[in-house]
Design a protein around this motif. Structure first.
Motif, mmCIF file in Angstrom:
data_model
loop_
_atom_site.group_PDB
_atom_site.id
_atom_site.type_symbol
_atom_site.label_atom_id
_atom_site.label_comp_id
_atom_site.label_asym_id
_atom_site.label_seq_id
_atom_site.Cartn_x
_atom_site.Cartn_y
_atom_site.Cartn_z
ATOM 1 N N UNK A 324 0.780 -1.161 -0.183
ATOM 2 C CA UNK A 324 0.006 -0.025 0.158
ATOM 3 C C UNK A 324 0.857 1.136 0.072
ATOM 4 N N UNK A 325 2.124 1.204 0.678
ATOM 5 C CA UNK A 325 2.897 2.394 0.873
ATOM 6 C C UNK A 325 3.445 2.797 -0.410
ATOM 7 N N UNK A 326 3.907 1.418 -1.237
ATOM 8 C CA UNK A 326 4.391 1.873 -2.435
ATOM 9 C C UNK A 326 3.253 2.536 -3.493
ATOM 10 N N UNK A 327 1.796 1.860 -3.644
ATOM 11 C CA UNK A 327 0.817 2.702 -4.403
ATOM 12 C C UNK A 327 0.618 3.980 -3.815
ATOM 13 N N UNK A 328 0.735 4.238 -2.597
ATOM 14 C CA UNK A 328 0.522 5.585 -2.178
ATOM 15 C C UNK A 328 1.729 6.710 -2.668
ATOM 16 N N UNK A 329 2.949 6.127 -2.624
ATOM 17 C CA UNK A 329 4.106 7.124 -3.093
ATOM 18 C C UNK A 329 3.917 7.293 -4.508
ATOM 19 N N UNK A 330 3.488 6.180 -5.362
ATOM 20 C CA UNK A 330 3.221 6.534 -6.629
ATOM 21 C C UNK A 330 1.988 7.500 -7.176
ATOM 22 N N UNK A 331 1.176 7.418 -6.215
ATOM 23 C CA UNK A 331 -0.103 8.356 -6.170
ATOM 24 C C UNK A 331 0.394 9.845 -5.856
ATOM 25 N N UNK A 332 1.294 10.035 -4.910
ATOM 26 C CA UNK A 332 1.630 11.217 -4.402
ATOM 27 C C UNK A 332 2.585 11.892 -5.484
ATOM 28 N N UNK A 333 3.580 11.046 -5.895
ATOM 29 C CA UNK A 333 4.319 11.442 -7.122
ATOM 30 C C UNK A 333 3.360 11.933 -8.197
ATOM 31 N N UNK A 334 2.202 11.407 -8.658
ATOM 32 C CA UNK A 334 1.714 11.688 -9.695
ATOM 33 C C UNK A 334 0.852 12.950 -9.513
ATOM 34 N N UNK A 335 0.273 12.941 -8.159
ATOM 35 C CA UNK A 335 -0.267 14.239 -7.873
ATOM 36 C C UNK A 335 0.441 15.615 -7.948
ATOM 37 N N UNK A 336 1.842 15.638 -7.642
ATOM 38 C CA UNK A 336 2.619 16.679 -7.521
ATOM 39 C C UNK A 336 2.829 17.147 -8.783
ATOM 40 N N UNK A 337 2.850 16.232 -9.904
ATOM 41 C CA UNK A 337 3.080 16.424 -11.494
ATOM 42 C C UNK A 337 1.692 17.036 -11.742
ATOM 43 N N UNK A 338 0.720 16.405 -11.607
ATOM 44 C CA UNK A 338 -0.636 17.001 -12.056
ATOM 45 C C UNK A 338 -0.956 18.109 -11.438
#
Length: 351
Positions: A324-338
């Protein structure tokens, strides 16, 4: 001779009775009634002037003069018009139309609850737009402990009683009549079978609605409902906090554009990051599909999920916190870019 006179007088008496009956019928029957030019719907409020009602009728018929005669014959007046919604097709007679208005024979109308409903104001708005009752009357009722209490709910849990659907009732129905009908449908929905399914999940019908409201606010993807419901049920069974983001958004009146850790510190019984178990009431009006998802959850061991970094409304599920932590980090990175791209676009367009 005497017998002949009796026969003559009897015949004349019968003829007189027959002619009197025919004359009475011809003088009291409705006049030849004009048809409407097209279908007509008339809305009458408690203080609507009869002139307004009659104008709408007279301008909608082929022969206004005969329509006026029909109104006079029925005896429709300011003192006897009944509030309501009246619909007449173009084959209706004016006589029958004004009779319905005089005696309050309303046309049933639809009251529909659909889409996202997160507040009492939204409930009141939905009702007042479709019914005669005004929104303030509805809000005051929903804020009244005594009003909600007579249905077995309080001012917070009343959300659970409203099942999104289409209900047929009269447009002039009072707020009590409207909620009487909603309670009747609620009781009909919660059959013994559904109550048993709820008990199988160690939940009451109210708790099912509470969890269903969270599921509803987590996703717009109906296919994900049973899986998300399963995640929360698994967490409840293991004694884990739900940590449901929608409950945090609820605490802030659904004003948060994005979730950040600092928001999870808010002091509220609805904060499932601070408190174990379910919140005290639904955070929205739960759709039936979400209720059914809680009653029929997917069989899975998932304990975590987060939004997909593709921002397509889907989620990534996990059985372990590390995953879950890996999934969350990927989402957080994508959110910063978005967010950076969104800010850049706004600067370029001025919007």
């Amino acid at each position: 001779m005497k017998k002949a006179l009796i026969i003559i007088f009897s015949t004349l008496a019968i003829l007189f009775i027959f002619l009197f009956g025919v004359g009475t019928y011809l003088n009291t029957r409705p006049p030849v009634i004009p048809e409407f030019k097209d279908d007509l719907t008339v809305y009458i409020q408690p203080h609507t002037e009869i002139g307004v009602v009659l104008d709408s009728i007279y301008t909608s018929v082929k022969h206004p003069a005969r329509a006026r005669a029909a109104v006079k014959r029925v005896g429709l007046s300011q003192s006897n018009i009944k509030p309501g919604k009246y619909t007449f097709d173009k084959k209706s007679s004016v006589y029958s139309a004004v009779s319905k208005i005089k005696f309050g024979k309303e046309t049933p109308t639809k009251l529909t609850f659909s889409g996202t409903i997160r507040s009492k104001q939204k409930i009141a708005q939905r009702i007042s737009r479709q019914m005669m009752v005004d929104s303030l009357t509805v809000i005051n009722a929903l804020r009244d402990p005594e009003f909600c209490g007579k249905y077995g709910f309080d001012t917070l849990t009343i959300f659970a009683m409203i099942l999104p659907d289409t209900y047929y009732m009269f447009w002039s129905s009072s707020v009590d009549q409207i909620f009487d009908r909603l309670k009747k449908e609620y009781d009909t929905y919660w059959t013994d079978e559904r109550k048993q399914l709820a008990a199988k999940q160690s939940l009451s019908p109210l708790q099912v609605s509470i969890l269903a409201s969270i599921v509803d606010q987590e996703t717009r993807k109906k296919d994900d409902y049973p899986r998300i419901a399963a995640v929360y049920l698994n967490r409840l069974r293991k004694g884990m906090k739900l940590q449901a983001c929608p409950t945090i958004n609820y605490c802030f009146g659904y004003t948060l554009p994005h979730m950040y850790t600092r928001y999870t510190k808010v002091d509220s019984p609805f904060n499932t990051y601070l408190h174990y178990g379910l919140p005290p009431a639904p955070i929205s009006v739960p759709p039936k599909a979400c209720i059914e998802a809680v009653l029929h959850p997917e069989k899975t061991d998932y304990l975590f999920f987060c939004a997909s970094p593709n921002f397509d409304g889907t989620h990534r599920f996990a059985t372990t916190y590390a995953e879950h932590a890996r999934n969350s980090r990927e989402y957080d990175k994508a959110l910063v870019v978005y967010l950076a791209e969104k800010k850049k676009k706004q600067a370029a367009t001025g919007k």
